[in-house]
Design a protein around this motif. Structure first.
Motif, PDB file in Angstrom:
ATOM      1  N   PHE A  54       0.836  -1.198   0.000  1.00 18.74           N
ATOM      2  CA  PHE A  54       0.000   0.000   0.000  1.00 18.74           C
ATOM      3  C   PHE A  54       0.870   1.247   0.000  1.00 18.74           C
ATOM      4  O   PHE A  54       1.927   1.277   0.639  1.00 18.74           O
ATOM      5  CB  PHE A  54      -0.888   0.050   1.253  1.00 18.74           C
ATOM      6  N   LEU A  55       0.392   2.296  -0.682  1.00 16.03           N
ATOM      7  CA  LEU A  55       0.999   3.617  -0.581  1.00 16.03           C
ATOM      8  C   LEU A  55       0.408   4.267   0.657  1.00 16.03           C
ATOM      9  O   LEU A  55      -0.782   4.567   0.711  1.00 16.03           O
ATOM     10  CB  LEU A  55       0.689   4.465  -1.820  1.00 16.03           C
ATOM     11  N   LEU A  56       1.224   4.455   1.676  1.00 13.61           N
ATOM     12  CA  LEU A  56       0.771   5.046   2.930  1.00 13.61           C
ATOM     13  C   LEU A  56       0.791   6.561   2.811  1.00 13.61           C
ATOM     14  O   LEU A  56       1.759   7.134   2.309  1.00 13.61           O
ATOM     15  CB  LEU A  56       1.667   4.597   4.079  1.00 13.61           C
ATOM     16  N   PHE A  57      -0.301   7.214   3.288  1.00 15.20           N
ATOM     17  CA  PHE A  57      -0.369   8.670   3.160  1.00 15.20           C
ATOM     18  C   PHE A  57      -0.843   9.395   4.408  1.00 15.20           C
ATOM     19  O   PHE A  57      -0.754  10.622   4.480  1.00 15.20           O
ATOM     20  CB  PHE A  57      -1.265   9.071   1.963  1.00 15.20           C
ATOM     21  N   MET A  58      -1.341   8.684   5.433  1.00 17.05           N
ATOM     22  CA  MET A  58      -1.880   9.374   6.599  1.00 17.05           C
ATOM     23  C   MET A  58      -1.871   8.441   7.801  1.00 17.05           C
ATOM     24  O   MET A  58      -2.019   7.229   7.650  1.00 17.05           O
ATOM     25  CB  MET A  58      -3.314   9.829   6.304  1.00 17.05           C
ATOM     26  N   GLU A  59      -1.696   9.029   8.992  1.00 18.62           N
ATOM     27  CA  GLU A  59      -1.775   8.247  10.221  1.00 18.62           C
ATOM     28  C   GLU A  59      -2.475   9.063  11.293  1.00 18.62           C
ATOM     29  O   GLU A  59      -2.537  10.289  11.210  1.00 18.62           O
ATOM     30  CB  GLU A  59      -0.395   7.819  10.696  1.00 18.62           C
ATOM     31  N   ASP A  60      -2.993   8.362  12.302  1.00 18.65           N
ATOM     32  CA  ASP A  60      -3.622   9.056  13.420  1.00 18.65           C
ATOM     33  C   ASP A  60      -2.550   9.497  14.410  1.00 18.65           C
ATOM     34  O   ASP A  60      -1.404   9.042  14.353  1.00 18.65           O
ATOM     35  CB  ASP A  60      -4.678   8.176  14.086  1.00 18.65           C
ATOM     36  N   ALA A  61      -2.924  10.378  15.335  1.00 23.64           N
ATOM     37  CA  ALA A  61      -1.957  10.947  16.284  1.00 23.64           C
ATOM     38  C   ALA A  61      -1.330   9.886  17.176  1.00 23.64           C
ATOM     39  O   ALA A  61      -0.176  10.022  17.587  1.00 23.64           O
ATOM     40  CB  ALA A  61      -2.638  12.015  17.133  1.00 23.64           C
ATOM     41  N   ASP A  62      -2.062   8.832  17.491  1.00 24.11           N
ATOM     42  CA  ASP A  62      -1.545   7.773  18.366  1.00 24.11           C
ATOM     43  C   ASP A  62      -0.813   6.671  17.604  1.00 24.11           C
ATOM     44  O   ASP A  62      -0.363   5.706  18.215  1.00 24.11           O
ATOM     45  CB  ASP A  62      -2.698   7.156  19.164  1.00 24.11           C
ATOM     46  N   GLU A  63      -0.745   6.800  16.286  1.00 25.63           N
ATOM     47  CA  GLU A  63      -0.092   5.823  15.406  1.00 25.63           C
ATOM     48  C   GLU A  63      -0.693   4.420  15.540  1.00 25.63           C
ATOM     49  O   GLU A  63      -0.011   3.419  15.375  1.00 25.63           O
ATOM     50  CB  GLU A  63       1.419   5.802  15.633  1.00 25.63           C
ATOM     51  N   LYS A  64      -1.987   4.378  15.834  1.00 26.49           N
ATOM     52  CA  LYS A  64      -2.697   3.089  15.898  1.00 26.49           C
ATOM     53  C   LYS A  64      -3.162   2.657  14.514  1.00 26.49           C
ATOM     54  O   LYS A  64      -3.315   1.474  14.257  1.00 26.49           O
ATOM     55  CB  LYS A  64      -3.901   3.185  16.834  1.00 26.49           C
ATOM     56  N   PHE A  65      -3.405   3.644  13.655  1.00 31.58           N
ATOM     57  CA  PHE A  65      -3.921   3.369  12.323  1.00 31.58           C
ATOM     58  C   PHE A  65      -3.119   4.142  11.288  1.00 31.58           C
ATOM     59  O   PHE A  65      -2.605   5.230  11.561  1.00 31.58           O
ATOM     60  CB  PHE A  65      -5.395   3.772  12.203  1.00 31.58           C
ATOM     61  N   VAL A  66      -3.058   3.585  10.101  1.00 33.72           N
ATOM     62  CA  VAL A  66      -2.455   4.258   8.958  1.00 33.72           C
ATOM     63  C   VAL A  66      -3.382   4.016   7.771  1.00 33.72           C
ATOM     64  O   VAL A  66      -4.036   2.972   7.694  1.00 33.72           O
ATOM     65  CB  VAL A  66      -1.012   3.758   8.690  1.00 33.72           C
ATOM     66  N   TRP A  67      -3.473   4.998   6.888  1.00 26.84           N
ATOM     67  CA  TRP A  67      -4.329   4.890   5.712  1.00 26.84           C
ATOM     68  C   TRP A  67      -3.467   4.788   4.469  1.00 26.84           C
ATOM     69  O   TRP A  67      -2.390   5.392   4.395  1.00 26.84           O
ATOM     70  CB  TRP A  67      -5.254   6.102   5.625  1.00 26.84           C
TER      71      TRP A  67
END
Length: 140
Positions: free
Chosen positions: A79-92
């Protein structure tokens, strides 16, 4: 070149900040090219136009989740990763084999499990909905 998404992304600035969009809110073609130097993968049209429209706007790039700067984009786990949440629990991300699709589907990875879930929306839909959710939630 056809601009399919540029105006929709530019419209985020006046919609949420009551200010007109100005070129400084986005990246220029030259800035985007310089930041992507050395990357050997294409950017989908919607992603490219997102950066051109609002890629320099910290108010949007860090509104709730952190949209990565173009030089931080990477392909991992297919996957091309482009975004993450502040807690780094998820990545989009976007499936790497879909990068030539103008507006590909967004997926979310649970970092603890390593599992991916289809967000059931294209990049443009997902980003516009996310900002709507973030800024409508802040108004309440």
């Amino acid at each position: 070149m056809t601009e399919l998404f540029l105006d929709k992304f530019r419209a985020l600035v006046p919609a949420y900040f009551d200010e007109p969009w100005v070129p400084e809110d986005g990246l220029s073609e030259a800035e985007l090219a310089e930041l992507r130097e050395g990357q050997d993968f294409p950017l989908p049209l919607a992603v490219r136009e997102f950066y051109l429209a609002v890629g320099a706007s910290e108010d949007l790039m860090e509104a709730f989740h952190y949209v990565w700067d173009p030089d931080e984009l990477e392909i991992e786990d297919g996957f091309l990763l482009f975004m993450e949440d502040a807690d780094e629990k998820f990545v989009w991300g976007i499936k790497a084999d879909q990068l030539t699709v103008p507006d590909p589907i967004v997926w979310r990875r649970n970092n603890a499990r390593g599992s991916w879930k289809n967000e059931e929306g294209t990049f443009s839909e997902f980003m516009l909905d996310m900002f709507d959710w973030v800024f409508d939630d802040e108004a309440e």
